[in-house]
Design a protein around this motif. Structure first.
Motif, PDB file in Angstrom:
ATOM      1  N   TYR A  48      -0.781   7.683  12.668  1.00 61.74           N
ATOM      2  CA  TYR A  48      -0.474   6.853  12.149  1.00 61.74           C
ATOM      3  C   TYR A  48      -1.678   5.131  11.695  1.00 61.74           C
ATOM      4  O   TYR A  48      -2.182   4.237  11.417  1.00 61.74           O
ATOM      5  N   GLU A  49      -1.073   5.105  13.883  1.00 63.63           N
ATOM      6  CA  GLU A  49      -1.322   3.587  14.535  1.00 63.63           C
ATOM      7  C   GLU A  49      -3.002   3.490  15.256  1.00 63.63           C
ATOM      8  O   GLU A  49      -3.451   2.256  15.345  1.00 63.63           O
ATOM      9  N   ASP A  50      -3.661   4.924  14.739  1.00 63.62           N
ATOM     10  CA  ASP A  50      -4.967   4.868  15.366  1.00 63.62           C
ATOM     11  C   ASP A  50      -5.807   5.420  14.067  1.00 63.62           C
ATOM     12  O   ASP A  50      -6.509   6.615  14.129  1.00 63.62           O
ATOM     13  N   PRO A  51      -6.662   4.519  13.263  1.00 58.97           N
ATOM     14  CA  PRO A  51      -6.863   4.714  12.442  1.00 58.97           C
ATOM     15  C   PRO A  51      -8.429   5.729  12.217  1.00 58.97           C
ATOM     16  O   PRO A  51      -8.890   6.631  11.871  1.00 58.97           O
ATOM     17  N   GLN A  52      -9.190   5.443  13.113  1.00 55.33           N
ATOM     18  CA  GLN A  52     -10.641   6.211  13.894  1.00 55.33           C
ATOM     19  C   GLN A  52      -9.825   7.478  14.423  1.00 55.33           C
ATOM     20  O   GLN A  52     -10.753   8.443  13.842  1.00 55.33           O
ATOM     21  N   ARG A  53      -9.531   7.548  14.701  1.00 59.63           N
ATOM     22  CA  ARG A  53      -8.479   9.173  15.879  1.00 59.63           C
ATOM     23  C   ARG A  53      -7.618   9.770  13.988  1.00 59.63           C
ATOM     24  O   ARG A  53      -8.175  11.088  14.593  1.00 59.63           O
ATOM     25  N   TRP A  54      -7.718   9.445  13.465  1.00 60.04           N
ATOM     26  CA  TRP A  54      -6.475   9.771  12.586  1.00 60.04           C
ATOM     27  C   TRP A  54      -8.067  10.394  11.349  1.00 60.04           C
ATOM     28  O   TRP A  54      -8.004  11.961  11.012  1.00 60.04           O
ATOM     29  N   LEU A  55      -9.631   9.492  10.691  1.00 60.61           N
ATOM     30  CA  LEU A  55     -10.645   9.543  10.611  1.00 60.61           C
ATOM     31  C   LEU A  55     -11.383  10.705  11.023  1.00 60.61           C
ATOM     32  O   LEU A  55     -11.123  11.516  10.231  1.00 60.61           O
ATOM     33  N   GLU A  56     -10.751  10.876  12.601  1.00 59.57           N
ATOM     34  CA  GLU A  56     -11.576  11.461  13.856  1.00 59.57           C
ATOM     35  C   GLU A  56     -11.232  13.453  12.609  1.00 59.57           C
ATOM     36  O   GLU A  56     -11.562  14.348  13.220  1.00 59.57           O
ATOM     37  N   THR A  57      -9.545  13.189  13.162  1.00 60.86           N
ATOM     38  CA  THR A  57      -9.244  14.705  12.408  1.00 60.86           C
ATOM     39  C   THR A  57      -9.174  14.950  10.911  1.00 60.86           C
ATOM     40  O   THR A  57      -9.277  16.024  11.486  1.00 60.86           O
ATOM     41  N   VAL A  58      -8.786  14.150  10.307  1.00 62.21           N
ATOM     42  CA  VAL A  58      -9.061  14.478   8.855  1.00 62.21           C
ATOM     43  C   VAL A  58     -10.800  15.042   8.607  1.00 62.21           C
ATOM     44  O   VAL A  58     -10.502  15.400   7.494  1.00 62.21           O
ATOM     45  N   GLY A  59     -11.560  14.378   9.092  1.00 62.43           N
ATOM     46  CA  GLY A  59     -12.994  14.697   8.123  1.00 62.43           C
ATOM     47  C   GLY A  59     -12.560  15.845   8.530  1.00 62.43           C
ATOM     48  O   GLY A  59     -14.119  16.789   7.403  1.00 62.43           O
ATOM     49  N   GLU A  60     -12.950  17.047   9.273  1.00 62.05           N
ATOM     50  CA  GLU A  60     -13.266  18.065   9.450  1.00 62.05           C
ATOM     51  C   GLU A  60     -12.738  19.015   8.279  1.00 62.05           C
ATOM     52  O   GLU A  60     -13.016  20.020   7.988  1.00 62.05           O
ATOM     53  N   ASN A  61     -11.610  18.930   7.703  1.00 60.72           N
ATOM     54  CA  ASN A  61     -10.685  20.064   6.860  1.00 60.72           C
ATOM     55  C   ASN A  61     -10.520  19.351   5.828  1.00 60.72           C
ATOM     56  O   ASN A  61      -9.966  19.773   4.984  1.00 60.72           O
TER      57      ASN A  61
ATOM     58  N   VAL B  44       0.929  -0.834  -0.400  1.00 58.84           N
ATOM     59  CA  VAL B  44       0.325   0.373  -0.122  1.00 58.84           C
ATOM     60  C   VAL B  44       1.040   0.444   0.069  1.00 58.84           C
ATOM     61  O   VAL B  44       0.910   2.368  -0.458  1.00 58.84           O
ATOM     62  N   LYS B  45       1.654   1.192   1.081  1.00 64.39           N
ATOM     63  CA  LYS B  45       2.359   2.299   0.803  1.00 64.39           C
ATOM     64  C   LYS B  45       3.686   2.760  -0.671  1.00 64.39           C
ATOM     65  O   LYS B  45       4.104   3.837  -1.245  1.00 64.39           O
ATOM     66  N   LYS B  46       3.728   1.051  -0.801  1.00 66.01           N
ATOM     67  CA  LYS B  46       4.443   0.936  -2.779  1.00 66.01           C
ATOM     68  C   LYS B  46       3.436   1.740  -3.736  1.00 66.01           C
ATOM     69  O   LYS B  46       4.147   2.803  -4.091  1.00 66.01           O
ATOM     70  N   GLY B  47       2.695   1.697  -3.249  1.00 63.59           N
ATOM     71  CA  GLY B  47       1.406   2.188  -4.058  1.00 63.59           C
ATOM     72  C   GLY B  47       0.791   3.934  -4.167  1.00 63.59           C
ATOM     73  O   GLY B  47       1.119   4.366  -5.378  1.00 63.59           O
ATOM     74  N   ALA B  48       0.886   3.741  -3.125  1.00 62.48           N
ATOM     75  CA  ALA B  48       1.096   5.096  -2.564  1.00 62.48           C
ATOM     76  C   ALA B  48       2.247   6.603  -3.464  1.00 62.48           C
ATOM     77  O   ALA B  48       1.904   7.114  -3.798  1.00 62.48           O
ATOM     78  N   THR B  49       3.271   6.146  -2.768  1.00 61.60           N
ATOM     79  CA  THR B  49       4.451   6.279  -3.314  1.00 61.60           C
ATOM     80  C   THR B  49       3.942   6.318  -5.258  1.00 61.60           C
ATOM     81  O   THR B  49       5.088   7.696  -6.135  1.00 61.60           O
ATOM     82  N   LEU B  50       4.108   5.680  -6.044  1.00 59.55           N
ATOM     83  CA  LEU B  50       4.080   5.283  -7.137  1.00 59.55           C
ATOM     84  C   LEU B  50       2.764   6.073  -7.490  1.00 59.55           C
ATOM     85  O   LEU B  50       3.300   7.280  -8.721  1.00 59.55           O
ATOM     86  N   GLY B  51       1.748   6.779  -7.438  1.00 60.73           N
ATOM     87  CA  GLY B  51       0.587   7.441  -7.093  1.00 60.73           C
ATOM     88  C   GLY B  51       1.299   9.062  -6.869  1.00 60.73           C
ATOM     89  O   GLY B  51       1.434   9.714  -8.140  1.00 60.73           O
ATOM     90  N   GLU B  52       1.979   9.288  -5.772  1.00 61.21           N
ATOM     91  CA  GLU B  52       2.674  10.784  -6.058  1.00 61.21           C
ATOM     92  C   GLU B  52       3.508  10.775  -7.339  1.00 61.21           C
ATOM     93  O   GLU B  52       3.697  11.795  -7.452  1.00 61.21           O
ATOM     94  N   GLU B  53       4.515   9.493  -7.734  1.00 58.18           N
ATOM     95  CA  GLU B  53       5.140  10.118  -8.577  1.00 58.18           C
ATOM     96  C   GLU B  53       4.919   9.857 -10.238  1.00 58.18           C
ATOM     97  O   GLU B  53       5.032  10.162 -11.095  1.00 58.18           O
ATOM     98  N   GLN B  54       3.255   9.482 -10.365  1.00 51.50           N
ATOM     99  CA  GLN B  54       2.142   9.757 -11.566  1.00 51.50           C
ATOM    100  C   GLN B  54       3.261   9.294 -12.284  1.00 51.50           C
ATOM    101  O   GLN B  54       3.034   8.795 -13.642  1.00 51.50           O
ATOM    102  N   ASP B  55       3.704   7.254 -11.869  1.00 52.20           N
ATOM    103  CA  ASP B  55       4.066   6.352 -12.207  1.00 52.20           C
ATOM    104  C   ASP B  55       3.274   5.706 -12.833  1.00 52.20           C
ATOM    105  O   ASP B  55       2.289   4.590 -11.515  1.00 52.20           O
TER     106      ASP B  55
ATOM    107  N   TYR C  32      -3.236   8.118   4.697  1.00 48.39           N
ATOM    108  CA  TYR C  32      -3.684   7.093   4.688  1.00 48.39           C
ATOM    109  C   TYR C  32      -3.081   6.702   6.517  1.00 48.39           C
ATOM    110  O   TYR C  32      -2.018   6.786   6.759  1.00 48.39           O
ATOM    111  N   PRO C  33      -3.759   6.368   7.078  1.00 50.36           N
ATOM    112  CA  PRO C  33      -3.183   5.577   8.438  1.00 50.36           C
ATOM    113  C   PRO C  33      -2.811   4.322   8.251  1.00 50.36           C
ATOM    114  O   PRO C  33      -3.641   4.201   6.723  1.00 50.36           O
ATOM    115  N   ARG C  34      -2.942   3.809   8.802  1.00 50.66           N
ATOM    116  CA  ARG C  34      -2.307   2.001   8.672  1.00 50.66           C
ATOM    117  C   ARG C  34      -3.939   1.480   8.148  1.00 50.66           C
ATOM    118  O   ARG C  34      -4.436   1.291   8.626  1.00 50.66           O
ATOM    119  N   PRO C  35      -3.559   0.748   7.513  1.00 47.10           N
ATOM    120  CA  PRO C  35      -4.433   0.061   6.356  1.00 47.10           C
ATOM    121  C   PRO C  35      -5.095  -1.367   6.827  1.00 47.10           C
ATOM    122  O   PRO C  35      -3.805  -1.979   7.957  1.00 47.10           O
TER     123      PRO C  35
END
Length: 172
Positions: free
Chosen positions: A125-138, A36-47, A89-92
């Protein structure tokens, strides 16, 4: 149209996350998280080629039932739209199926301009629920559900389903 293009871009960025040989010293869930991490990197590199090489020949993106060729086109348009960006993204959550040859990974994510800074997200990263709450408003949030298959020792994405966060839940 632009939102649909952006949506498919994200689906395929992260769905192409796979295909790298797994190390015998790591458990399969860890290997998939690293993909997943590698895929995100490839996406950011637009590969686009790199992303598509990480999917099965019969890859399907949902909703829309898009195959590999349609996915390439969507990625091209989306990359032009977003230009420089990063994927956060947080930990899948990874679930290995009993056959040990298939798995699923689910996680929320967002795409932001490269210069955007959200330092608290790394801590969560290790707490997907809190990650979601933090990002959700922004930011505009999505959830990606990836179905994986193991072919010749490599994990590849067979199917990707993108869901947009509506404020209360995720939906297609």
């Amino acid at each position: 149209m632009a939102k649909q293009v952006c949506t498919w871009f994200v689906v395929l960025l992260l769905s192409a996350i796979s295909g790298w040989a797994s190390c015998s010293s790591k458990d399969e869930e860890t290997v998939i998280r690293e993909l997943v991490k590698k895929g995100a990197t490839l996406g950011e590199e637009q590969d686009i080629k790199g992303l598509m090489n990480l999917t099965t020949e019969d890859f399907l993106a949902l909703p829309g039932d898009l195959g590999r060729q349609e996915t390439r086109r969507i990625l091209f348009v989306a990359f032009r739209h977003y230009q420089d960006f990063k994927i956060l993204y947080p930990r899948p959550n990874v679930e290995l199926k009993p056959d040990k040859r298939s798995a699923s990974a689910v996680f929320p994510f967002l795409i932001v301009k490269k210069e955007t800074s959200l330092p608290k997200l790394k801590e969560l990263y290790e707490d997907p629920q809190r990650w979601l709450e933090t990002v959700g408003e922004n930011a505009d949030l999505y959830r990606l559900k990836l179905e994986w298959g193991k072919q010749n020792g490599d994990w590849l994405v067979r199917q990707a389903r993108l869901e947009r966060f509506t404020g209360r839940s995720f939906s297609e």
